[in-house]
Design a protein around this motif. Structure first.
Motif, PDB file in Angstrom:
ATOM      1  N   GLN A 292     -33.951 -36.516  21.136  1.00 56.31           N
ATOM      2  CA  GLN A 292     -35.374 -36.215  21.249  1.00 56.31           C
ATOM      3  C   GLN A 292     -35.664 -35.030  22.162  1.00 56.31           C
ATOM      4  O   GLN A 292     -36.760 -34.485  22.121  1.00 56.31           O
ATOM      5  CB  GLN A 292     -36.126 -37.448  21.747  1.00 56.31           C
ATOM      6  N   ALA A 293     -34.721 -34.654  22.990  1.00 52.19           N
ATOM      7  CA  ALA A 293     -34.918 -33.535  23.923  1.00 52.19           C
ATOM      8  C   ALA A 293     -33.660 -32.686  23.921  1.00 52.19           C
ATOM      9  O   ALA A 293     -32.695 -33.007  24.613  1.00 52.19           O
ATOM     10  CB  ALA A 293     -35.226 -34.058  25.322  1.00 52.19           C
ATOM     11  N   GLY A 294     -33.663 -31.618  23.149  1.00 50.83           N
ATOM     12  CA  GLY A 294     -32.478 -30.789  22.980  1.00 50.83           C
ATOM     13  C   GLY A 294     -31.949 -30.170  24.257  1.00 50.83           C
ATOM     14  O   GLY A 294     -30.780 -29.846  24.360  1.00 50.83           O
ATOM     15  N   SER A 295     -32.798 -30.007  25.269  1.00 44.93           N
ATOM     16  CA  SER A 295     -32.344 -29.397  26.515  1.00 44.93           C
ATOM     17  C   SER A 295     -31.784 -30.430  27.493  1.00 44.93           C
ATOM     18  O   SER A 295     -31.260 -30.075  28.542  1.00 44.93           O
ATOM     19  CB  SER A 295     -33.489 -28.627  27.176  1.00 44.93           C
ATOM     20  N   LEU A 296     -31.872 -31.706  27.147  1.00 40.24           N
ATOM     21  CA  LEU A 296     -31.424 -32.779  28.023  1.00 40.24           C
ATOM     22  C   LEU A 296     -30.246 -33.511  27.403  1.00 40.24           C
ATOM     23  O   LEU A 296     -30.169 -33.671  26.184  1.00 40.24           O
ATOM     24  CB  LEU A 296     -32.580 -33.777  28.254  1.00 40.24           C
ATOM     25  N   ALA A 297     -29.332 -33.945  28.265  1.00 40.74           N
ATOM     26  CA  ALA A 297     -28.229 -34.806  27.841  1.00 40.74           C
ATOM     27  C   ALA A 297     -28.125 -35.923  28.876  1.00 40.74           C
ATOM     28  O   ALA A 297     -28.838 -35.916  29.885  1.00 40.74           O
ATOM     29  CB  ALA A 297     -26.926 -34.022  27.748  1.00 40.74           C
ATOM     30  N   TRP A 298     -27.259 -36.848  28.611  1.00 42.10           N
ATOM     31  CA  TRP A 298     -27.052 -37.963  29.522  1.00 42.10           C
ATOM     32  C   TRP A 298     -25.582 -38.061  29.863  1.00 42.10           C
ATOM     33  O   TRP A 298     -24.729 -37.878  28.998  1.00 42.10           O
ATOM     34  CB  TRP A 298     -27.514 -39.272  28.881  1.00 42.10           C
ATOM     35  N   MET A 299     -25.288 -38.333  31.117  1.00 44.74           N
ATOM     36  CA  MET A 299     -23.923 -38.673  31.511  1.00 44.74           C
ATOM     37  C   MET A 299     -23.882 -40.179  31.627  1.00 44.74           C
ATOM     38  O   MET A 299     -24.515 -40.760  32.512  1.00 44.74           O
ATOM     39  CB  MET A 299     -23.533 -38.002  32.834  1.00 44.74           C
ATOM     40  N   GLN A 300     -23.202 -40.796  30.692  1.00 47.42           N
ATOM     41  CA  GLN A 300     -23.060 -42.247  30.670  1.00 47.42           C
ATOM     42  C   GLN A 300     -21.804 -42.608  31.444  1.00 47.42           C
ATOM     43  O   GLN A 300     -20.724 -42.107  31.151  1.00 47.42           O
ATOM     44  CB  GLN A 300     -22.956 -42.757  29.235  1.00 47.42           C
ATOM     45  N   SER A 301     -21.953 -43.474  32.440  1.00 49.37           N
ATOM     46  CA  SER A 301     -20.785 -43.932  33.185  1.00 49.37           C
ATOM     47  C   SER A 301     -19.939 -44.825  32.293  1.00 49.37           C
ATOM     48  O   SER A 301     -20.460 -45.711  31.615  1.00 49.37           O
ATOM     49  CB  SER A 301     -21.217 -44.709  34.428  1.00 49.37           C
ATOM     50  N   LEU A 302     -18.647 -44.590  32.310  1.00 53.43           N
ATOM     51  CA  LEU A 302     -17.719 -45.460  31.585  1.00 53.43           C
ATOM     52  C   LEU A 302     -17.169 -46.547  32.507  1.00 53.43           C
ATOM     53  O   LEU A 302     -16.373 -47.370  32.090  1.00 53.43           O
ATOM     54  CB  LEU A 302     -16.581 -44.634  30.976  1.00 53.43           C
ATOM     55  N   ASP A 303     -17.605 -46.512  33.768  1.00 44.74           N
ATOM     56  CA  ASP A 303     -17.223 -47.533  34.741  1.00 44.74           C
ATOM     57  C   ASP A 303     -18.342 -48.546  34.972  1.00 44.74           C
ATOM     58  O   ASP A 303     -18.114 -49.606  35.534  1.00 44.74           O
ATOM     59  CB  ASP A 303     -16.840 -46.875  36.076  1.00 44.74           C
ATOM     60  N   ASP A 304     -19.563 -48.192  34.554  1.00 48.46           N
ATOM     61  CA  ASP A 304     -20.725 -49.073  34.732  1.00 48.46           C
ATOM     62  C   ASP A 304     -21.626 -48.896  33.511  1.00 48.46           C
ATOM     63  O   ASP A 304     -22.343 -47.906  33.406  1.00 48.46           O
ATOM     64  CB  ASP A 304     -21.467 -48.703  36.016  1.00 48.46           C
ATOM     65  N   GLN A 305     -21.610 -49.850  32.606  1.00 51.37           N
ATOM     66  CA  GLN A 305     -22.332 -49.710  31.329  1.00 51.37           C
ATOM     67  C   GLN A 305     -23.838 -49.556  31.495  1.00 51.37           C
ATOM     68  O   GLN A 305     -24.523 -49.081  30.602  1.00 51.37           O
ATOM     69  CB  GLN A 305     -22.033 -50.875  30.413  1.00 51.37           C
ATOM     70  N   SER A 306     -24.387 -49.925  32.656  1.00 52.10           N
ATOM     71  CA  SER A 306     -25.832 -49.831  32.856  1.00 52.10           C
ATOM     72  C   SER A 306     -26.272 -48.496  33.460  1.00 52.10           C
ATOM     73  O   SER A 306     -27.467 -48.253  33.612  1.00 52.10           O
ATOM     74  CB  SER A 306     -26.314 -50.976  33.758  1.00 52.10           C
ATOM     75  N   LEU A 307     -25.334 -47.610  33.781  1.00 52.84           N
ATOM     76  CA  LEU A 307     -25.663 -46.378  34.484  1.00 52.84           C
ATOM     77  C   LEU A 307     -25.559 -45.150  33.572  1.00 52.84           C
ATOM     78  O   LEU A 307     -24.503 -44.863  33.010  1.00 52.84           O
ATOM     79  CB  LEU A 307     -24.722 -46.193  35.683  1.00 52.84           C
ATOM     80  N   ALA A 308     -26.676 -44.443  33.436  1.00 52.34           N
ATOM     81  CA  ALA A 308     -26.719 -43.171  32.708  1.00 52.34           C
ATOM     82  C   ALA A 308     -27.596 -42.223  33.514  1.00 52.34           C
ATOM     83  O   ALA A 308     -28.688 -42.602  33.964  1.00 52.34           O
ATOM     84  CB  ALA A 308     -27.285 -43.357  31.301  1.00 52.34           C
ATOM     85  N   LEU A 309     -27.119 -41.005  33.711  1.00 50.04           N
ATOM     86  CA  LEU A 309     -27.843 -40.007  34.494  1.00 50.04           C
ATOM     87  C   LEU A 309     -28.245 -38.846  33.595  1.00 50.04           C
ATOM     88  O   LEU A 309     -27.426 -38.334  32.835  1.00 50.04           O
ATOM     89  CB  LEU A 309     -26.948 -39.473  35.627  1.00 50.04           C
ATOM     90  N   GLY A 310     -29.492 -38.412  33.711  1.00 53.52           N
ATOM     91  CA  GLY A 310     -29.958 -37.255  32.953  1.00 53.52           C
ATOM     92  C   GLY A 310     -29.363 -35.978  33.523  1.00 53.52           C
ATOM     93  O   GLY A 310     -29.272 -35.820  34.743  1.00 53.52           O
ATOM     94  N   VAL A 311     -28.936 -35.064  32.642  1.00 49.08           N
ATOM     95  CA  VAL A 311     -28.390 -33.774  33.060  1.00 49.08           C
ATOM     96  C   VAL A 311     -28.904 -32.674  32.135  1.00 49.08           C
ATOM     97  O   VAL A 311     -29.271 -32.926  30.983  1.00 49.08           O
ATOM     98  CB  VAL A 311     -26.839 -33.754  33.061  1.00 49.08           C
TER      99      VAL A 311
END
Length: 131
Positions: free
Chosen positions: A41-60
């Motif tokens: 939905q936002a081409g300029s945004l991505a997410w870093m999904q933690s593979l150590d914590d399934q509930s954690l995703a950070l916008g980048v």
């Protein structure tokens, strides 16, 4: 491998999709393995999904997309940490967060990524080289 997340459902993570931040990220020292997830939905945004914590995703996002003359200082030791000899080959991302009705980008602690080795490092205030 299939990885179940809180925000994105099940992700299919291939061997070349994992990013390793051996020194962790500020505030997330225990999370060392990440995967970049595109935001449809936002081409300029991505997410870093933690593979150590399934509930954690950070916008980048790329800071240069929003600040054309953005530069950071990085020392050779930081570059060597992720297998780079020159700063020009690094991918630079900044963490994005939402506060009430506004969005902010952390330009003071960007993420450097070596796209070939899939290694990352968070830079915190150094001034040896400009990217």
């Amino acid at each position: 491998m299939e990885f179940r997340t809180k925000h994105f459902g099940t992700l299919h993570i291939g061997p070349g999709d994992e990013l390793v931040f051996a020194h962790g990220l500020i505030g997330f020292d225990d999370c060392r393995r990440w995967a970049l997830v595109e935001d449809p939905q936002a081409g300029s945004l991505a997410w870093m999904q933690s593979l150590d914590d399934q509930s954690l995703a950070l916008g980048v996002a790329s800071p240069r997309r929003f600040v054309a003359d953005y530069q950071i200082g990085v020392c050779r030791r930081d570059l060597a940490t992720i297998g780079l000899s020159t700063p020009q080959t690094a991918q630079v991302l900044a963490l994005v967060s939402r506060h009430n009705d506004s969005v902010s980008m952390n330009l003071r602690a960007p993420l450097l990524i070596n796209p070939q080795l899939r290694l990352g490092y968070q830079v915190v205030g150094s001034e040896a080289h400009s990217l």
